[in-house]
Motif scaffolding. Structure first.
Motif, PDB file in Angstrom:
ATOM      1  N   ASP A 185       1.417   6.904   1.255  1.00 31.77           N
ATOM      2  CA  ASP A 185       0.295   6.116   0.740  1.00 31.77           C
ATOM      3  C   ASP A 185       0.283   6.109  -0.794  1.00 31.77           C
TER       4      ASP A 185
ATOM      5  N   GLY B  56       0.782  -1.238   0.000  1.00 35.51           N
ATOM      6  CA  GLY B  56       0.000   0.000   0.000  1.00 35.51           C
ATOM      7  C   GLY B  56       0.805   1.275   0.000  1.00 35.51           C
ATOM      8  N   THR B  57       2.137   1.131  -0.107  1.00 37.67           N
ATOM      9  CA  THR B  57       3.030   2.280   0.017  1.00 37.67           C
ATOM     10  C   THR B  57       3.862   2.417  -1.257  1.00 37.67           C
TER      11      THR B  57
ATOM     12  N   ARG C 168      -4.162   3.466  -1.686  1.00 34.30           N
ATOM     13  CA  ARG C 168      -3.203   2.627  -0.943  1.00 34.30           C
ATOM     14  C   ARG C 168      -2.912   1.323  -1.701  1.00 34.30           C
TER      15      ARG C 168
ATOM     16  N   ASP D 219     -10.358   6.737   1.062  1.00 32.40           N
ATOM     17  CA  ASP D 219     -10.026   7.216   2.405  1.00 32.40           C
ATOM     18  C   ASP D 219     -10.796   8.499   2.732  1.00 32.40           C
TER      19      ASP D 219
ATOM     20  N   GLN E  48       1.567  12.201   3.534  1.00 32.66           N
ATOM     21  CA  GLN E  48       0.882  10.901   3.440  1.00 32.66           C
ATOM     22  C   GLN E  48      -0.097  10.913   2.267  1.00 32.66           C
ATOM     23  N   LYS E  49      -0.857  12.023   2.143  1.00 36.68           N
ATOM     24  CA  LYS E  49      -1.720  12.254   0.990  1.00 36.68           C
ATOM     25  C   LYS E  49      -1.144  13.432   0.196  1.00 36.68           C
TER      26      LYS E  49
ATOM     27  N   ASP F 286      -1.623   6.410  -3.319  1.00 35.86           N
ATOM     28  CA  ASP F 286      -2.891   6.932  -3.856  1.00 35.86           C
ATOM     29  C   ASP F 286      -2.568   7.635  -5.170  1.00 35.86           C
TER      30      ASP F 286
END
Ligand code: DOR
Ligand code: ZN
Length: 456
Positions: A387, A29-30, A431, A121, A378-379, A389
Protein backbone atom coordinates in the motif's frame (compact mmCIF):
# COMPACT_ATOMS: atom_id res chain seq x y z
CA UNK A 1 5.56 4.54 -18.51
CA UNK A 2 3.35 7.13 -16.80
CA UNK A 3 2.16 6.31 -13.29
CA UNK A 4 -0.57 7.89 -11.16
CA UNK A 5 1.61 9.70 -8.61
CA UNK A 6 5.24 10.48 -7.99
CA UNK A 7 6.54 12.14 -4.85
CA UNK A 8 10.02 13.50 -5.50
CA UNK A 9 12.71 15.64 -3.91
CA UNK A 10 12.67 14.12 -0.44
CA UNK A 11 14.87 12.12 1.89
CA UNK A 12 13.27 8.68 2.10
CA UNK A 13 13.71 7.16 5.56
CA UNK A 14 12.94 3.59 6.63
CA UNK A 15 14.31 1.65 9.61
CA UNK A 16 17.04 0.37 7.25
CA UNK A 17 18.43 3.82 6.46
CA UNK A 18 17.92 7.01 4.48
CA UNK A 19 18.21 8.00 0.82
CA UNK A 20 18.55 11.70 0.00
CA UNK A 21 17.14 13.26 -3.18
CA UNK A 22 14.78 10.35 -3.59
CA UNK A 23 11.09 9.67 -4.04
CA UNK A 24 8.33 7.15 -4.56
CA UNK A 25 6.14 6.18 -7.55
CA UNK A 26 2.57 4.93 -7.16
CA UNK A 27 0.17 3.13 -9.50
CA UNK A 28 -3.31 1.94 -8.48
CA UNK A 29 -2.66 2.76 -4.84
CA UNK A 30 0.44 0.57 -4.71
CA UNK A 31 4.14 1.43 -4.55
CA UNK A 32 5.82 0.63 -7.89
CA UNK A 33 9.23 2.24 -7.35
CA UNK A 34 11.34 3.84 -4.64
CA UNK A 35 14.59 5.51 -5.63
CA UNK A 36 16.49 8.55 -6.82
CA UNK A 37 14.20 11.40 -7.90
CA UNK A 38 15.77 11.58 -11.37
CA UNK A 39 15.11 7.88 -12.04
CA UNK A 40 11.41 7.84 -11.18
CA UNK A 41 8.86 7.52 -14.01
CA UNK A 42 6.61 10.30 -15.33
CA UNK A 43 3.34 10.69 -13.48
CA UNK A 44 -0.11 12.22 -13.82
CA UNK A 45 0.54 14.02 -10.56
CA UNK A 46 3.95 15.00 -9.21
CA UNK A 47 4.33 16.17 -5.62
CA UNK A 48 7.53 18.08 -4.92
CA UNK A 49 8.36 17.34 -1.30
CA UNK A 50 10.65 20.34 -1.06
CA UNK A 51 13.52 18.46 0.54
CA UNK A 52 11.39 17.13 3.39
CA UNK A 53 11.44 13.62 4.83
CA UNK A 54 9.17 10.83 3.52
CA UNK A 55 8.52 7.78 5.70
CA UNK A 56 6.16 4.81 5.52
CA UNK A 57 2.74 5.93 6.84
CA UNK A 58 2.48 6.24 10.61
CA UNK A 59 0.47 3.43 12.22
CA UNK A 60 -1.35 4.26 15.48
CA UNK A 61 -2.41 0.98 17.06
CA UNK A 62 -4.35 2.58 19.92
CA UNK A 63 -7.09 5.16 19.46
CA UNK A 64 -10.55 5.56 20.94
CA UNK A 65 -12.62 6.58 17.92
CA UNK A 66 -15.80 6.33 20.10
CA UNK A 67 -18.12 5.12 17.32
CA UNK A 68 -20.55 3.39 17.67
CA UNK A 69 -22.44 5.04 20.49
CA UNK A 70 -20.27 7.80 21.91
CA UNK A 71 -20.29 10.09 18.88
CA UNK A 72 -20.75 13.14 21.10
CA UNK A 73 -17.06 12.68 21.99
CA UNK A 74 -15.65 11.62 18.59
CA UNK A 75 -16.58 9.47 15.59
CA UNK A 76 -14.76 7.69 12.80
CA UNK A 77 -14.93 10.77 10.57
CA UNK A 78 -13.49 13.19 13.09
CA UNK A 79 -10.90 10.77 14.50
CA UNK A 80 -9.57 9.88 11.06
CA UNK A 81 -9.67 13.55 9.97
CA UNK A 82 -7.37 14.23 12.92
CA UNK A 83 -5.26 11.22 11.90
CA UNK A 84 -4.85 12.56 8.35
CA UNK A 85 -3.88 15.99 9.69
CA UNK A 86 -1.44 14.35 12.08
CA UNK A 87 0.33 12.27 9.43
CA UNK A 88 -1.25 8.99 10.58
CA UNK A 89 -2.35 6.64 7.77
CA UNK A 90 -3.68 3.65 9.76
CA UNK A 91 -5.52 3.67 13.10
CA UNK A 92 -6.84 0.87 15.28
CA UNK A 93 -9.95 1.59 17.35
CA UNK A 94 -10.48 0.43 20.92
CA UNK A 95 -13.56 -1.62 21.86
CA UNK A 96 -14.89 0.44 24.83
CA UNK A 97 -17.66 1.93 22.70
CA UNK A 98 -21.43 1.63 23.20
CA UNK A 99 -22.17 -1.17 22.56
CA UNK A 100 -18.76 -2.58 23.45
CA UNK A 101 -17.16 -4.55 20.62
CA UNK A 102 -17.72 -7.97 22.18
CA UNK A 103 -19.45 -9.95 19.42
CA UNK A 104 -19.31 -10.21 15.62
CA UNK A 105 -22.35 -7.99 15.00
CA UNK A 106 -20.86 -5.14 17.01
CA UNK A 107 -17.56 -5.44 15.19
CA UNK A 108 -19.38 -5.46 11.85
CA UNK A 109 -21.29 -2.34 12.87
CA UNK A 110 -18.05 -0.62 13.77
CA UNK A 111 -16.48 -1.61 10.45
CA UNK A 112 -19.57 -0.44 8.49
CA UNK A 113 -19.43 2.96 10.18
CA UNK A 114 -15.73 3.22 9.40
CA UNK A 115 -16.21 2.28 5.76
CA UNK A 116 -18.87 4.99 5.49
CA UNK A 117 -16.82 7.85 6.86
CA UNK A 118 -13.12 7.22 7.52
CA UNK A 119 -10.40 9.35 5.90
CA UNK A 120 -7.56 6.89 6.56
CA UNK A 121 -7.35 3.11 6.83
CA UNK A 122 -8.53 1.50 10.03
CA UNK A 123 -9.04 -1.63 12.07
CA UNK A 124 -10.50 -2.56 15.46
CA UNK A 125 -9.87 -4.70 18.48
CA UNK A 126 -12.59 -6.78 20.13
CA UNK A 127 -12.92 -6.96 23.90
CA UNK A 128 -12.89 -10.20 25.90
CA UNK A 129 -15.14 -10.37 28.97
CA UNK A 130 -16.52 -13.19 31.12
CA UNK A 131 -19.48 -13.32 28.76
CA UNK A 132 -17.98 -13.83 25.31
CA UNK A 133 -15.07 -16.30 25.52
CA UNK A 134 -16.97 -18.87 23.44
CA UNK A 135 -17.39 -16.26 20.71
CA UNK A 136 -13.68 -15.71 20.17
CA UNK A 137 -13.52 -17.84 16.97
CA UNK A 138 -16.54 -16.00 15.49
CA UNK A 139 -15.06 -12.60 16.36
CA UNK A 140 -11.82 -13.70 14.71
CA UNK A 141 -13.76 -14.74 11.60
CA UNK A 142 -15.48 -11.35 11.54
CA UNK A 143 -12.03 -9.80 11.06
CA UNK A 144 -10.91 -8.25 14.35
CA UNK A 145 -7.27 -7.20 14.27
CA UNK A 146 -6.70 -8.51 17.78
CA UNK A 147 -8.27 -8.76 21.23
CA UNK A 148 -8.19 -6.66 24.39
CA UNK A 149 -8.83 -7.31 28.06
CA UNK A 150 -9.30 -4.48 30.55
CA UNK A 151 -7.70 -5.80 33.76
CA UNK A 152 -8.55 -2.82 35.94
CA UNK A 153 -11.47 -0.43 35.93
CA UNK A 154 -11.14 2.38 33.42
CA UNK A 155 -13.28 4.53 31.14
CA UNK A 156 -16.27 2.47 29.99
CA UNK A 157 -16.17 0.17 33.04
CA UNK A 158 -15.75 -3.02 31.02
CA UNK A 159 -15.49 -5.68 33.75
CA UNK A 160 -12.34 -7.83 33.71
CA UNK A 161 -12.67 -11.59 33.34
CA UNK A 162 -11.32 -13.63 36.27
CA UNK A 163 -7.89 -15.24 36.03
CA UNK A 164 -9.30 -18.62 34.96
CA UNK A 165 -11.27 -16.97 32.20
CA UNK A 166 -8.18 -15.07 31.08
CA UNK A 167 -6.24 -18.33 30.80
CA UNK A 168 -9.03 -19.89 28.75
CA UNK A 169 -9.24 -16.79 26.55
CA UNK A 170 -5.50 -17.00 25.91
CA UNK A 171 -5.85 -20.63 24.81
CA UNK A 172 -8.66 -19.77 22.41
CA UNK A 173 -7.03 -16.63 21.02
CA UNK A 174 -3.84 -18.66 20.54
CA UNK A 175 -5.77 -20.84 18.11
CA UNK A 176 -6.68 -17.79 16.01
CA UNK A 177 -3.05 -16.69 15.65
CA UNK A 178 -4.01 -13.20 16.81
CA UNK A 179 -2.57 -11.13 19.64
CA UNK A 180 -4.24 -10.29 22.95
CA UNK A 181 -3.48 -6.88 24.43
CA UNK A 182 -4.15 -5.65 27.96
CA UNK A 183 -5.08 -2.56 29.84
CA UNK A 184 -2.58 -3.76 32.41
CA UNK A 185 -3.47 -2.30 35.78
CA UNK A 186 -4.35 -4.48 38.80
CA UNK A 187 -7.95 -3.43 39.57
CA UNK A 188 -7.92 -4.49 43.22
CA UNK A 189 -4.92 -2.29 44.04
CA UNK A 190 -6.49 0.69 42.26
CA UNK A 191 -9.91 0.21 43.84
CA UNK A 192 -8.33 -0.04 47.30
CA UNK A 193 -6.36 3.19 47.05
CA UNK A 194 -9.15 5.05 45.26
CA UNK A 195 -11.56 4.25 48.09
CA UNK A 196 -8.96 5.07 50.76
CA UNK A 197 -7.99 8.41 49.19
CA UNK A 198 -11.62 9.39 48.73
CA UNK A 199 -12.39 8.53 52.37
CA UNK A 200 -9.43 10.70 53.44
CA UNK A 201 -10.65 13.61 51.33
CA UNK A 202 -7.60 13.55 49.05
CA UNK A 203 -8.91 14.89 45.77
CA UNK A 204 -6.14 16.73 43.91
CA UNK A 205 -5.16 15.71 40.36
CA UNK A 206 -1.90 14.17 41.63
CA UNK A 207 -3.94 12.01 44.03
CA UNK A 208 -5.54 10.33 41.03
CA UNK A 209 -2.05 9.46 39.80
CA UNK A 210 -0.98 8.05 43.16
CA UNK A 211 -4.17 6.00 43.49
CA UNK A 212 -2.90 3.96 40.52
CA UNK A 213 0.67 3.14 41.65
CA UNK A 214 3.37 1.65 39.46
CA UNK A 215 3.08 -1.69 41.26
CA UNK A 216 -0.49 -2.04 39.93
CA UNK A 217 0.90 -1.88 36.39
CA UNK A 218 3.98 -3.99 37.03
CA UNK A 219 2.02 -6.76 38.78
CA UNK A 220 -0.50 -6.94 35.94
CA UNK A 221 2.32 -7.28 33.40
CA UNK A 222 4.00 -10.03 35.40
CA UNK A 223 0.77 -12.00 35.92
CA UNK A 224 -0.06 -11.89 32.21
CA UNK A 225 3.49 -12.96 31.34
CA UNK A 226 3.06 -15.98 33.61
CA UNK A 227 -0.21 -16.88 31.89
CA UNK A 228 1.26 -16.37 28.41
CA UNK A 229 4.22 -18.59 29.26
CA UNK A 230 1.76 -21.31 30.22
CA UNK A 231 -0.51 -20.93 27.18
CA UNK A 232 1.94 -19.78 24.48
CA UNK A 233 -0.40 -16.87 23.71
CA UNK A 234 0.90 -13.82 21.86
CA UNK A 235 0.33 -10.85 24.17
CA UNK A 236 0.71 -7.07 24.05
CA UNK A 237 0.96 -4.44 26.74
CA UNK A 238 -0.92 -1.28 25.78
CA UNK A 239 0.18 2.15 27.03
CA UNK A 240 3.15 1.13 29.23
CA UNK A 241 3.68 4.17 31.47
CA UNK A 242 6.57 3.20 33.76
CA UNK A 243 10.12 1.91 33.60
CA UNK A 244 9.17 -0.76 36.16
CA UNK A 245 6.49 -2.23 33.88
CA UNK A 246 8.74 -1.93 30.81
CA UNK A 247 11.53 -3.79 32.65
CA UNK A 248 9.03 -6.57 33.43
CA UNK A 249 8.27 -6.76 29.69
CA UNK A 250 12.01 -7.04 29.01
CA UNK A 251 12.27 -9.94 31.46
CA UNK A 252 9.35 -11.62 29.68
CA UNK A 253 11.04 -11.23 26.31
CA UNK A 254 14.23 -12.71 27.77
CA UNK A 255 12.16 -15.73 28.90
CA UNK A 256 11.10 -16.26 25.28
CA UNK A 257 7.49 -15.11 25.71
CA UNK A 258 5.92 -13.52 22.61
CA UNK A 259 5.16 -10.23 24.35
CA UNK A 260 5.13 -6.84 22.66
CA UNK A 261 4.60 -3.44 24.25
CA UNK A 262 3.82 0.15 23.40
CA UNK A 263 4.23 3.44 25.15
CA UNK A 264 2.65 6.81 24.38
CA UNK A 265 4.16 10.24 23.71
CA UNK A 266 2.70 11.70 26.92
CA UNK A 267 4.65 9.26 29.13
CA UNK A 268 7.88 10.28 27.40
CA UNK A 269 7.14 14.03 27.27
CA UNK A 270 5.67 14.84 30.71
CA UNK A 271 6.43 13.74 34.25
CA UNK A 272 3.83 13.63 37.00
CA UNK A 273 4.62 17.29 37.72
CA UNK A 274 2.24 18.00 34.85
CA UNK A 275 -0.61 17.16 37.23
CA UNK A 276 0.41 20.17 39.34
CA UNK A 277 0.87 22.37 36.26
CA UNK A 278 -2.10 21.39 34.09
CA UNK A 279 -4.32 19.49 36.53
CA UNK A 280 -7.04 17.14 35.38
CA UNK A 281 -6.44 18.01 31.72
CA UNK A 282 -3.51 15.56 32.00
CA UNK A 283 -5.49 12.92 33.91
CA UNK A 284 -5.05 9.58 32.14
CA UNK A 285 -5.07 5.86 32.97
CA UNK A 286 -2.42 4.62 33.58
CA UNK A 287 -1.14 7.93 34.96
CA UNK A 288 1.94 9.90 33.96
CA UNK A 289 4.85 8.86 36.23
CA UNK A 290 7.78 10.47 38.05
CA UNK A 291 11.15 11.31 36.47
CA UNK A 292 12.90 8.10 37.59
CA UNK A 293 10.20 5.89 36.07
CA UNK A 294 10.29 8.02 32.92
CA UNK A 295 14.10 7.74 32.60
CA UNK A 296 13.86 3.96 32.83
CA UNK A 297 10.99 3.92 30.32
CA UNK A 298 13.30 5.74 27.90
CA UNK A 299 16.00 3.14 28.56
CA UNK A 300 13.48 0.38 27.79
CA UNK A 301 12.53 2.06 24.53
CA UNK A 302 16.19 2.25 23.54
CA UNK A 303 16.81 -1.37 24.58
CA UNK A 304 13.89 -2.77 22.56
CA UNK A 305 11.61 -3.76 25.46
CA UNK A 306 9.10 -1.24 24.09
CA UNK A 307 8.19 -2.05 20.50
CA UNK A 308 5.83 0.67 19.38
CA UNK A 309 4.51 4.17 19.94
CA UNK A 310 0.73 4.76 20.02
CA UNK A 311 -1.34 7.63 21.32
CA UNK A 312 -4.23 6.25 23.38
CA UNK A 313 -6.10 9.11 21.65
CA UNK A 314 -9.09 9.41 24.02
CA UNK A 315 -11.38 12.38 23.32
CA UNK A 316 -13.79 13.67 25.99
CA UNK A 317 -15.83 16.87 26.12
CA UNK A 318 -14.35 19.91 27.90
CA UNK A 319 -17.11 19.50 30.46
CA UNK A 320 -16.16 15.85 31.14
CA UNK A 321 -12.51 16.94 31.43
CA UNK A 322 -13.53 19.80 33.77
CA UNK A 323 -11.36 22.28 31.87
CA UNK A 324 -13.01 25.25 33.55
CA UNK A 325 -11.68 24.06 36.91
CA UNK A 326 -8.64 21.88 36.13
CA UNK A 327 -7.52 21.71 39.76
CA UNK A 328 -10.97 20.81 41.09
CA UNK A 329 -11.96 17.47 42.61
CA UNK A 330 -10.09 14.91 40.50
CA UNK A 331 -12.69 12.22 41.15
CA UNK A 332 -15.22 14.28 39.16
CA UNK A 333 -12.97 14.44 36.07
CA UNK A 334 -12.50 11.81 33.39
CA UNK A 335 -9.28 10.19 32.12
CA UNK A 336 -7.83 10.52 28.63
CA UNK A 337 -7.13 13.18 26.01
CA UNK A 338 -6.52 13.48 22.29
CA UNK A 339 -3.15 12.78 20.68
CA UNK A 340 -3.42 12.04 16.97
CA UNK A 341 -2.17 15.46 15.87
CA UNK A 342 0.66 15.78 18.36
CA UNK A 343 2.24 12.32 18.17
CA UNK A 344 4.37 12.95 15.06
CA UNK A 345 5.46 16.40 16.29
CA UNK A 346 6.34 14.97 19.72
CA UNK A 347 8.39 12.16 18.22
CA UNK A 348 10.14 14.50 15.77
CA UNK A 349 10.94 16.81 18.68
CA UNK A 350 12.63 13.88 20.41
CA UNK A 351 14.59 13.25 17.20
CA UNK A 352 15.59 16.93 17.20
CA UNK A 353 16.76 16.57 20.82
CA UNK A 354 18.94 13.62 19.78
CA UNK A 355 16.94 11.07 21.80
CA UNK A 356 16.69 8.77 18.79
CA UNK A 357 17.28 8.83 15.04
CA UNK A 358 14.72 9.27 12.27
CA UNK A 359 15.24 5.60 11.42
CA UNK A 360 14.46 4.54 14.99
CA UNK A 361 11.39 6.76 15.00
CA UNK A 362 10.06 5.08 11.84
CA UNK A 363 10.73 1.67 13.37
CA UNK A 364 8.69 2.45 16.50
CA UNK A 365 5.91 4.45 14.88
CA UNK A 366 5.24 2.66 11.59
CA UNK A 367 7.09 -0.59 10.89
CA UNK A 368 6.96 -2.14 14.34
CA UNK A 369 3.27 -1.50 15.12
CA UNK A 370 2.38 -2.90 11.69
CA UNK A 371 4.41 -6.02 12.51
CA UNK A 372 3.00 -6.39 16.02
CA UNK A 373 -0.57 -6.39 14.68
CA UNK A 374 0.02 -8.49 11.57
CA UNK A 375 -0.37 -5.67 9.02
CA UNK A 376 3.23 -5.73 7.76
CA UNK A 377 4.44 -5.27 5.00
CA UNK A 378 1.10 -4.06 3.58
CA UNK A 379 1.40 -1.28 6.18
CA UNK A 380 4.59 0.01 7.77
CA UNK A 381 6.92 -0.51 4.81
CA UNK A 382 7.88 1.09 1.50
CA UNK A 383 8.24 -2.23 -0.29
CA UNK A 384 7.23 -2.35 -3.94
CA UNK A 385 3.80 -3.96 -4.24
CA UNK A 386 2.50 -2.76 -0.87
CA UNK A 387 0.00 0.00 0.00
CA UNK A 388 1.27 3.45 -0.98
CA UNK A 389 0.88 4.99 2.50
CA UNK A 390 3.39 7.74 3.32
CA UNK A 391 3.85 10.54 5.76
CA UNK A 392 5.91 13.51 4.64
CA UNK A 393 7.30 15.54 7.52
CA UNK A 394 9.21 18.76 7.95
CA UNK A 395 11.58 17.82 10.79
CA UNK A 396 12.72 21.42 11.29
CA UNK A 397 9.36 23.21 11.57
CA UNK A 398 9.15 25.00 14.91
CA UNK A 399 5.67 25.69 16.19
CA UNK A 400 3.53 25.89 19.32
CA UNK A 401 0.09 24.36 19.83
CA UNK A 402 -1.27 27.69 21.05
CA UNK A 403 -4.94 26.84 20.65
CA UNK A 404 -6.33 23.33 20.84
CA UNK A 405 -9.25 24.40 18.64
CA UNK A 406 -6.97 24.22 15.60
CA UNK A 407 -7.02 20.43 16.01
CA UNK A 408 -9.54 18.37 14.02
CA UNK A 409 -11.14 16.15 16.65
CA UNK A 410 -14.66 16.83 17.91
CA UNK A 411 -13.23 17.48 21.37
CA UNK A 412 -9.65 18.60 21.56
CA UNK A 413 -8.61 18.79 25.21
CA UNK A 414 -4.95 17.83 25.55
CA UNK A 415 -2.06 18.59 27.91
CA UNK A 416 0.01 19.23 24.77
CA UNK A 417 -1.86 22.55 24.39
CA UNK A 418 0.75 25.25 25.00
CA UNK A 419 3.69 22.91 24.23
CA UNK A 420 6.27 23.73 21.54
CA UNK A 421 7.52 21.28 18.94
CA UNK A 422 10.23 20.89 16.34
CA UNK A 423 8.74 18.95 13.43
CA UNK A 424 5.33 18.30 11.94
CA UNK A 425 3.52 16.31 9.26
CA UNK A 426 3.05 18.28 6.04
CA UNK A 427 1.51 15.73 3.64
CA UNK A 428 -0.32 12.45 4.25
CA UNK A 429 -0.88 9.87 1.50
CA UNK A 430 -3.14 6.82 1.91
CA UNK A 431 -3.03 4.17 -0.84
CA UNK A 432 -1.79 6.76 -3.30
CA UNK A 433 -4.38 9.42 -2.46
CA UNK A 434 -3.23 12.68 -0.89
CA UNK A 435 -5.52 13.09 2.13
CA UNK A 436 -3.75 16.02 3.82
CA UNK A 437 -1.62 18.81 2.36
CA UNK A 438 -0.94 22.53 2.86
CA UNK A 439 -2.65 22.47 6.23
CA UNK A 440 -5.94 21.06 4.96
CA UNK A 441 -7.58 17.65 5.07
CA UNK A 442 -8.32 17.18 1.37
CA UNK A 443 -9.33 13.52 1.27
CA UNK A 444 -12.87 12.25 1.01
CA UNK A 445 -14.77 10.95 4.02
CA UNK A 446 -15.38 7.25 3.29
CA UNK A 447 -12.13 6.74 1.36
CA UNK A 448 -10.49 4.95 4.27
CA UNK A 449 -11.00 1.22 4.38
CA UNK A 450 -10.59 -1.66 6.79
CA UNK A 451 -7.17 -3.27 6.69
CA UNK A 452 -7.56 -6.95 5.86
CA UNK A 453 -5.35 -9.18 7.91
CA UNK A 454 -4.48 -12.82 7.82
CA UNK A 455 -2.68 -13.66 11.04
CA UNK A 456 -3.22 -17.40 10.86
O1 DOR B 1 -7.22 7.44 30.24
C1 DOR B 1 -7.81 6.55 29.64
N1 DOR B 1 -8.83 6.85 28.81
N2 DOR B 1 -7.44 5.30 29.83
C2 DOR B 1 -8.17 4.27 29.34
O2 DOR B 1 -7.83 3.15 29.61
C3 DOR B 1 -9.37 4.51 28.54
C4 DOR B 1 -9.36 5.85 27.95
C5 DOR B 1 -10.73 6.26 27.43
O3 DOR B 1 -11.43 5.42 26.84
O4 DOR B 1 -11.10 7.42 27.61
ZN1 ZN C 1 -6.80 3.35 25.56
Amino acid sequence: MTVDLVVRNCTVVTPAGRTPDAGVAVEDGTIVAVGRSDRLPDADRVVDADGNVLVPGIVDGHIHNREPGLEYKEDWESATRAAAAGGVTTVVGMPNTDPVIDRPEHLELKFERGEASAHVDFQSYAVVTSENIAQIPAIDEAGALGFKIFLGSTVGDVPPPNDGEILEAMERIGETGKRLGFHEENGEIIDHYTEQFQAEGRNEPIDHSHSRPVIAEQEAVERMLTFAEETDAKIHMFHVSSGSAAEAVARGKARGIDVTAETCPHYLWFTEEVMREKGNVARVQPPIRDADEQDRLWDALEDGAIDSIATDHAPHTPDEKKVDDPFGNTWDAISGFVGLETEVPAMLSFVDQGRFSLEEWVHHHSTRPAQVWGMYPQKGSLQVGTDADFTIVDPDAEWTLADRERLHSKNCVTPFEGESFTGKAVTTVVRGAVVYEDGDVVGESGYGTRVDVDNS
